[in-house]
Enzyme design. Structure first.
Site, PDB file in Angstrom:
ATOM      1  N   ARG A   1       0.881  -1.181   0.000  1.00 43.76           N
ATOM      2  CA  ARG A   1       0.000   0.000   0.000  1.00 43.76           C
ATOM      3  C   ARG A   1       0.909   1.219   0.000  1.00 43.76           C
ATOM      4  O   ARG A   1       1.714   1.405   0.920  1.00 43.76           O
ATOM      5  CB  ARG A   1      -0.927   0.009   1.219  1.00 43.76           C
ATOM      6  CG  ARG A   1      -1.651   1.331   1.372  1.00 43.76           C
ATOM      7  CD  ARG A   1      -2.759   1.295   2.386  1.00 43.76           C
ATOM      8  NE  ARG A   1      -3.907   0.575   1.877  1.00 43.76           N
ATOM      9  CZ  ARG A   1      -5.133   0.623   2.409  1.00 43.76           C
ATOM     10  NH1 ARG A   1      -5.355   1.379   3.485  1.00 43.76           N
ATOM     11  NH2 ARG A   1      -6.130  -0.061   1.903  1.00 43.76           N
TER      12      ARG A   1
ATOM     13  N   ARG B   1     -13.852  -8.564   1.723  1.00 45.14           N
ATOM     14  CA  ARG B   1     -12.408  -8.374   1.462  1.00 45.14           C
ATOM     15  C   ARG B   1     -11.654  -9.655   1.810  1.00 45.14           C
ATOM     16  O   ARG B   1     -10.740 -10.063   1.109  1.00 45.14           O
ATOM     17  CB  ARG B   1     -11.850  -7.218   2.324  1.00 45.14           C
ATOM     18  CG  ARG B   1     -12.340  -5.826   1.979  1.00 45.14           C
ATOM     19  CD  ARG B   1     -11.854  -5.348   0.630  1.00 45.14           C
ATOM     20  NE  ARG B   1     -10.400  -5.375   0.487  1.00 45.14           N
ATOM     21  CZ  ARG B   1      -9.573  -4.392   0.847  1.00 45.14           C
ATOM     22  NH1 ARG B   1     -10.050  -3.286   1.360  1.00 45.14           N
ATOM     23  NH2 ARG B   1      -8.263  -4.483   0.661  1.00 45.14           N
TER      24      ARG B   1
END
Ligand code: CP
Ligand code: NVA
Length: 307
Positions: A103, A289
């Site tokens: 990320r 998710r």
């Protein structure tokens, strides 16, 4: 050749649908108390330059439940935070682990990591794209409306990483995507144009209700993403007419669902009445998710065929 998942337009339609099919199997297995140790002995390295709750925990739990292991690293705590090149980090981590999730801010970072790593790389969010989230969102849509290609999906708000990944999803799957963004806050131009040229059914509006009218799914995201905190006050003024309120939901189909990737700001991009109301599926979406990432990890780290 190794595969990565940096953005959804890298997937073919059969591959994307294959991921969603496997997600359904994994979710059902979990519901029935079953176990599936398809990644026994495998390790995922997770590097975060930005905050995360869902991505961090769901990838970690996914690896655990599949019999593998995840290593969480804040970028500031490893040498990358002191300037070690991404290329060297990629080469070193590739000697230890079976996959890397990153990320980061600039999308170019995840591209560079994937170029230099000899193991698969997953984009866990960049300023440009958030593919794992939109896969979970598509799965959530499919739980309500099985034929994704027949849907009208509305995206209201900032033309950010979420909007860009929705555009690429529309490009791959062929559903109608209607966006409403304030002028000056459109999605990434090249992503939009490339999708349009590839035949994606995209419409751009400047009024929230115009995008939401007749939609099966109404979707929004924060007005200021991570890294844009100093713009928050200006954006709050610009985006105020783009709140997903009960009035906006009222022009969507009666059976429409509301989605938000979270974290949400009640009273800004969505009213409490909507996000906490009967049409909201945001916590199913967050749960999904976990299931979708298991399918991604089995594919990339476990070599499982998608179709
Ligand atoms: N939706 C999402 O990616 O959440 P986190 O930032 O908590 O990971
Ligand atoms: N657009 C948001 C998504 C957070 C999951 C951000 O980038 O901060």
């Amino acid at each position: 050749m190794k595969r990565d998942l940096l953005e959804l337009d890298e997937l073919s339609r059969p591959e994307l649908l294959g991921l969603l099919r496997r997600t359904a199997e994994l979710k059902a297995m979990r519901r029935h108390g079953g176990h599936c140790f398809t990644l026994r002995g495998r390790t995922l390295a997770m590097v975060f330059e930005k905050a995360s709750t869902r991505t961090r925990v769901s990838f970690d739990v996914a690896m655990n439940q599949l019999g593998g292991h995840a290593i969480m690293m804040a970028a500031r705590d490893i040498q990358i935070g002191r300037g070690e090149p991404i290329a060297d980090t990629a080469r070193v981590l590739s000697r230890y682990v079976d996959g890397i999730m990153l990320r980061t801010y600039q999308h170019a970072n995840v591209v560079e990591l994937a170029r230099c790593a000899t193991v698969p790389v997953v984009n866990g969010l960049t300023d440009l794209a958030h593919p794992c989230q939109v896969l979970a969102d598509l799965f959530t849509c499919q739980e309500h409306f099985p034929d994704l290609g027949a849907l009208k999906i509305a995206y209201v708000g900032d033309g950010n990483n979420m909007a860009n990944s929705w555009i690429n999803a529309a490009r791959v799957l062929g559903f109608e995507l209607s966006l409403a963004c304030p002028e000056g806050y459109d999605p990434h131009g090249p992503t939009f144009e490339a999708a349009r040229e590839a035949g994606a059914r995209l419409t751009m509006h400047r009024v929230a209700k115009d995008a939401a009218r007749g939609a099966h799914v109404v979707n929004t995201d924060v007005w200021a993403s991570m890294g844009q905190e100093e713009e928050q006050a200006v954006r709050a003024g610009v985006f105020a007419p783009f709140q997903v309120s009960a009035e906006v939901m009222a022009v969507a189909r009666p059976e429409a669902i509301f989605l938000h990737c979270l974290p949400a700001h009640r009273g800004e991009e969505v009213s409490s009445e909507v996000i906490d109301g009967p049409q909201s599926r945001v916590f199913d979406q967050a749960e999904n998710r976990l299931h979708v990432q298991k399918a991604i990890l089995e594919w990339l780290l476990g070599g499982r065929e998608l179709c």
